[in-house]
Design a protein around this motif. Structure first.
Motif, PDB file in Angstrom:
ATOM      1  N   SER A  13       0.879  -1.363  -0.070  1.00 48.39           N
ATOM      2  CA  SER A  13       0.107  -0.032   0.033  1.00 48.39           C
ATOM      3  C   SER A  13       0.795   1.197  -0.036  1.00 48.39           C
ATOM      4  O   SER A  13       0.513   2.174  -0.818  1.00 48.39           O
ATOM      5  CB  SER A  13      -0.938   0.069   1.440  1.00 48.39           C
ATOM      6  N   LYS A  15       3.726   2.734  -1.308  1.00 42.89           N
ATOM      7  CA  LYS A  15       4.617   2.396  -2.314  1.00 42.89           C
ATOM      8  C   LYS A  15       6.024   3.235  -2.235  1.00 42.89           C
ATOM      9  O   LYS A  15       6.911   3.016  -3.348  1.00 42.89           O
ATOM     10  CB  LYS A  15       4.011   2.735  -3.866  1.00 42.89           C
ATOM     11  N   THR A  35       0.514  -7.520  -7.150  1.00 41.90           N
ATOM     12  CA  THR A  35      -0.966  -7.161  -7.186  1.00 41.90           C
ATOM     13  C   THR A  35      -1.446  -6.030  -8.120  1.00 41.90           C
ATOM     14  O   THR A  35      -0.488  -5.084  -8.105  1.00 41.90           O
ATOM     15  CB  THR A  35      -1.517  -7.156  -5.911  1.00 41.90           C
ATOM     16  N   GLY A  37      -2.405  -2.660  -7.907  1.00 41.06           N
ATOM     17  CA  GLY A  37      -1.841  -1.318  -7.974  1.00 41.06           C
ATOM     18  C   GLY A  37      -0.559  -1.384  -8.035  1.00 41.06           C
ATOM     19  O   GLY A  37       0.257  -0.454  -8.701  1.00 41.06           O
ATOM     20  N   THR A  38       0.245  -2.159  -7.317  1.00 36.52           N
ATOM     21  CA  THR A  38       1.657  -2.436  -7.354  1.00 36.52           C
ATOM     22  C   THR A  38       2.272  -2.767  -8.774  1.00 36.52           C
ATOM     23  O   THR A  38       3.236  -2.327  -9.322  1.00 36.52           O
ATOM     24  CB  THR A  38       2.185  -3.282  -6.458  1.00 36.52           C
ATOM     25  N   ARG A  65     -10.912  -7.610  -2.580  1.00 33.07           N
ATOM     26  CA  ARG A  65     -10.907  -8.327  -1.436  1.00 33.07           C
ATOM     27  C   ARG A  65     -10.302  -9.745  -1.235  1.00 33.07           C
ATOM     28  O   ARG A  65      -9.490 -10.087  -0.384  1.00 33.07           O
ATOM     29  CB  ARG A  65     -12.292  -8.473  -0.710  1.00 33.07           C
ATOM     30  N   LYS A  67      -7.435 -11.086  -3.586  1.00 32.61           N
ATOM     31  CA  LYS A  67      -6.507 -11.069  -4.792  1.00 32.61           C
ATOM     32  C   LYS A  67      -5.224 -11.961  -4.349  1.00 32.61           C
ATOM     33  O   LYS A  67      -4.618 -12.659  -5.533  1.00 32.61           O
ATOM     34  CB  LYS A  67      -6.034  -9.613  -4.962  1.00 32.61           C
ATOM     35  N   THR A  68      -4.735 -12.319  -3.255  1.00 37.30           N
ATOM     36  CA  THR A  68      -3.543 -13.141  -3.260  1.00 37.30           C
ATOM     37  C   THR A  68      -3.982 -14.295  -2.530  1.00 37.30           C
ATOM     38  O   THR A  68      -3.021 -15.180  -1.990  1.00 37.30           O
ATOM     39  CB  THR A  68      -2.588 -12.228  -2.406  1.00 37.30           C
ATOM     40  N   ASN A 102       3.367  -4.440   2.625  1.00 38.22           N
ATOM     41  CA  ASN A 102       2.926  -3.508   3.571  1.00 38.22           C
ATOM     42  C   ASN A 102       1.493  -3.237   3.665  1.00 38.22           C
ATOM     43  O   ASN A 102       0.826  -3.601   2.487  1.00 38.22           O
ATOM     44  CB  ASN A 102       3.558  -2.234   3.838  1.00 38.22           C
ATOM     45  N   TYR A 104      -2.819  -2.351   4.348  1.00 42.06           N
ATOM     46  CA  TYR A 104      -3.843  -1.285   4.129  1.00 42.06           C
ATOM     47  C   TYR A 104      -3.564  -0.338   5.369  1.00 42.06           C
ATOM     48  O   TYR A 104      -3.573  -0.963   6.418  1.00 42.06           O
ATOM     49  CB  TYR A 104      -5.239  -1.713   3.890  1.00 42.06           C
ATOM     50  N   ASP A 125      -6.822  -5.293   6.214  1.00 43.42           N
ATOM     51  CA  ASP A 125      -6.260  -5.995   5.404  1.00 43.42           C
ATOM     52  C   ASP A 125      -6.046  -7.304   5.850  1.00 43.42           C
ATOM     53  O   ASP A 125      -5.952  -7.733   6.976  1.00 43.42           O
ATOM     54  CB  ASP A 125      -4.729  -5.317   5.322  1.00 43.42           C
ATOM     55  N   ILE A 126      -6.448  -8.203   4.973  1.00 45.05           N
ATOM     56  CA  ILE A 126      -6.731  -9.654   5.249  1.00 45.05           C
ATOM     57  C   ILE A 126      -5.437 -10.453   4.566  1.00 45.05           C
ATOM     58  O   ILE A 126      -4.702 -11.381   5.164  1.00 45.05           O
ATOM     59  CB  ILE A 126      -8.236 -10.286   5.045  1.00 45.05           C
ATOM     60  N   GLY A 127      -5.373 -10.192   3.244  1.00 42.58           N
ATOM     61  CA  GLY A 127      -4.605 -10.991   2.387  1.00 42.58           C
ATOM     62  C   GLY A 127      -3.101 -10.688   2.667  1.00 42.58           C
ATOM     63  O   GLY A 127      -2.282 -11.395   2.664  1.00 42.58           O
TER      64      GLY A 127
HETATM   65  O1  93A Z   1      -8.336  -6.956   0.376  1.00 44.95           O
HETATM   66  S1  93A Z   1      -7.167  -7.675   0.826  1.00 44.95           S
HETATM   67  O2  93A Z   1      -7.348  -8.273   2.181  1.00 44.95           O
HETATM   68  N1  93A Z   1      -7.100  -9.233   0.092  1.00 44.95           N
HETATM   69  C1  93A Z   1      -6.002  -9.710  -0.568  1.00 44.95           C
HETATM   70  O3  93A Z   1      -6.165 -10.892  -1.048  1.00 44.95           O
HETATM   71  C2  93A Z   1      -4.793  -8.980  -0.606  1.00 44.95           C
HETATM   72  N2  93A Z   1      -3.558  -9.153  -1.096  1.00 44.95           N
HETATM   73  C3  93A Z   1      -2.637  -8.299  -0.817  1.00 44.95           C
HETATM   74  N3  93A Z   1      -5.742  -7.146   0.606  1.00 44.95           N
HETATM   75  C4  93A Z   1      -4.768  -7.721   0.024  1.00 44.95           C
HETATM   76  N4  93A Z   1      -3.457  -7.303  -0.255  1.00 44.95           N
HETATM   77  C5  93A Z   1      -2.928  -5.952   0.223  1.00 44.95           C
HETATM   78  O4  93A Z   1      -3.292  -5.239  -0.968  1.00 44.95           O
HETATM   79  C6  93A Z   1      -1.743  -5.793   0.444  1.00 44.95           C
HETATM   80  O5  93A Z   1      -1.360  -6.030   1.962  1.00 44.95           O
HETATM   81  C7  93A Z   1      -1.197  -4.205   0.116  1.00 44.95           C
HETATM   82  O6  93A Z   1      -1.479  -3.547   1.189  1.00 44.95           O
HETATM   83  C8  93A Z   1      -2.358  -3.969  -0.658  1.00 44.95           C
HETATM   84  C9  93A Z   1      -1.659  -3.839  -2.211  1.00 44.95           C
HETATM   85  O7  93A Z   1      -2.431  -3.620  -3.170  1.00 44.95           O
HETATM   86  P1  93A Z   1      -2.375  -3.133  -4.796  1.00 44.95           P
HETATM   87  O8  93A Z   1      -0.912  -3.804  -5.098  1.00 44.95           O
HETATM   88  O9  93A Z   1      -3.412  -3.378  -5.359  1.00 44.95           O
HETATM   89  O10 93A Z   1      -2.076  -1.522  -4.658  1.00 44.95           O
END
Ligand code: 93A
Length: 522
Positions: A13, A15, A35, A37-38, A65, A67-68, A102, A104, A125-127
């Motif tokens: 989150s 960056k 993921t 955004g990154t 919600r 993604k990983t 890192n 949310y 943040d869960i994932g």
């Molecule tokens: O909504 S989540 O709890 N579900 C997920 O599966 C998940 N995987 C990674 N949040 C999740 N993340 C978080 O997304 C990471 O901890 C990070 O903070 C953020 C990065 O998202 P992006 O790359 O889309 O900016």
């Protein structure tokens, strides 16, 4: 044996620094997964990277919600290298050797004034924590990076170790990772806990209190004990925790405890007041027209004990008062809500004196905080003693009612007694402590000590009033006070022998008032 990092998952989150870190990893030949955004940010900077959804063959769903949260990700992280290879091959799981995550920004979100409960919940943040914990658990093989500050160190190590991160660093990073997720869950529990009000929940929440280390100490109460000072990060009220050290050596463990005792005592007064503390007890307390007058009077109670003490004011420290202190006594700490520049310059003559400045006193009582006492095998939790009787709440129980002057002194002495360790006896006159008897196992001895101190310092007890933090079980305490010349007594009352005690007061012409409230302090 060095096992180089071959595949890393980046999902952040915050960056900050991630593009350079990703480029550094690419230079070491590391394959990158990322993921939404990154991934987009890395692409924009021409970093070669694959999206997690492409790697898993499963799209990011439910507004991110999920993604990983996929076996190809968690299997890749958690696999025991060597042991789980067959099952990995069977399920087409590629190893993921490094996770850079890192979370949310939950705390930043709830810190905003307009944050709704649903905003807060979306920012749980869960994932992220799931990957962090998985990777930290499997640190025997994998590297978890949660702090942007660690990027350079990790790259540096990889560069010097053919793309590998050492076992010691992986372990260290795993510890940091669990600290990170623990703090994260603590913040969530705290935030949600604030939305419930019953005392069980309030007490339970206490154990999720997120404290920040403010200071390591050279030692604790004694030189063979390790110690540190932890503070509540959202502490607002003027306190030893929020104080700014204007000059002097770092505070010691005992300094912090005694400064707290002194400052919390002085805050109890609405008039200009000074409190001098030694070994957790006030050894001199006074009110005055000015800070200087209050200090002079407080010092006079017990100059012997004031030596090396802690001095607290509830008004700003001015130059005259600073001059008087510096010329007269050895002092460890001075704390006040405001320090005049001229006063600071005077205190600067004594390099070692710690000069602490706090924000202005709000004047409103603090919200009820909790108080802890460690016992072997457990922790006692209670509300802090924020009770304080007013003039109207006093009951006159003696034949003679106290005079106006006596009443003022009784209330003054009562306030002081609340902050003296039990058994507490305080003699006072004209807004000044005359003698303080603290921490004795019997009330009579506390009274005798208060009398001895007054006598030793040439202060006359006759005409003083006496406060007792708890009731007198027998008349002997009153008889002794009468002999010493005490004219009025304030105490909670409530003894089986109250009548005997009241009779003793009446026989001596002593005015006695009951507060109905006790102030044990141990
Ligand atoms: O909504 S989540 O709890 N579900 C997920 O599966 C998940 N995987 C990674 N949040 C999740 N993340 C978080 O997304 C990471 O901890 C990070 O903070 C953020 C990065 O998202 P992006 O790359 O889309 O900016």
């Amino acid at each position: 044996p060095h096992t180089p990092v071959r595949r890393a998952l980046l999902s952040v989150s915050d960056k900050t620094g991630i593009v350079d870190f990703a480029k550094g990893l690419r230079e070491q030949g590391v394959e990158l997964l990322s993921t939404g955004g990154t991934f987009r940010l890395l692409k924009e900077h021409s970093v070669e990277v694959q999206e997690v959804s492409e790697h898993t063959g499963f799209p990011e769903i439910m507004d991110g919600r999920v993604k990983t949260l996929h076996p190809k990700i968690h299997g890749g992280i958690l696999a025991r290298r060597g042991q789980d290879d067959a099952v990995m091959a069977e399920n087409d799981i590629a190893p993921i050797d490094m996770v850079v995550v890192n979370l949310y920004p939950f705390e930043a979100t709830v810190a905003k004034d307009d944050c709704t409960l649903s905003d807060a919940i979306e920012n749980i943040d869960i994932g992220g924590p799931t990957m962090v914990r998985a990777c930290a658990k499997n640190h025997a093989y994998t590297t978890i990076v949660v702090n942007t500050d660690d990027y350079a160190r990790v790259l540096g190590e990889m560069a010097s170790q053919e793309g590998a991160v050492s076992q010691a660093t992986r372990f260290d990073l795993a510890v940091k990772a669990f600290e990170h997720t623990a703090a994260y869950d603590g913040a969530i529990a705290n935030y949600l806990g604030r939305k419930v009000s019953d005392s069980d929940a309030r007490f339970a929440r206490t154990f999720n209190l997120q404290l920040e280390k403010k200071q390591d100490m050279r030692y604790g109460e004694n030189p063979h004990q390790q110690a540190a000072f932890y503070v509540e990060p959202d502490a607002q009220e003027a306190s030893v925790a929020t104080a700014v050290i204007r000059q002097g050596k770092p505070l010691s463990f005992n300094n912090v405890a005694d400064t707290d005792a002194a400052f919390e005592t002085v805050k109890a007064f609405t008039e200009t007041a000074c409190v001098i503390v030694k070994h957790a007890n006030p050894c001199g307390v006074a009110v005055g027209a000015t800070a200087l007058e209050a200090y002079d009077k407080a010092f006079a109670t017990d100059p012997t004990s004031a030596f090396g003490g802690i001095i607290a004011f509830n008004v700003a420290l001015d130059a005259d008062t600073a001059r008087a202190i510096v010329d007269r006594q050895f002092v460890e700490v001075i704390i006040a809500p405001g320090i005049d520049d001229a006063a600071a310059a005077i205190v600067a003559e004594k390099k070692n004196v710690r000069l602490l400045e706090t924000p202005a006193l709000s004047g409103t009582p603090a919200a009820t905080a909790l108080d802890f006492k460690r016992v072997n095998g457990g922790l006692l939790v209670q509300e802090q003693d924020q009770g304080m009787v007013t003039r109207d709440a006093l009951t006159v129980v003696s034949k003679r009612a106290p005079s106006e002057q006596e009443l003022n002194d009784l209330l003054f002495a009562w306030k002081v007694a609340k902050f003296v360790k039990s058994n507490a006896i305080v003699y006072a006159k004209a807004g000044q402590t005359i003698g303080v008897g603290a921490g004795q196992m019997s009330r009579v001895y506390s009274a005798r000590i208060a009398g001895i101190k007054a006598e030793d310092e040439g202060l006359t007890v006759p005409g003083s009033v006496m406060a007792s933090d708890a009731f007198f079980p027998f008349r002997d305490g009153i008889d002794a006070a009468a002999k010493a010349g005490i004219t009025a007594v304030i105490q909670p009352g409530g003894s089986m022998r109250d009548q005997e005690v009241i009779d003793a007061a009446d026989e001596a012409g002593i005015a006695m008032v009951f507060t109905g409230m006790r102030h044990f302090r141990h």
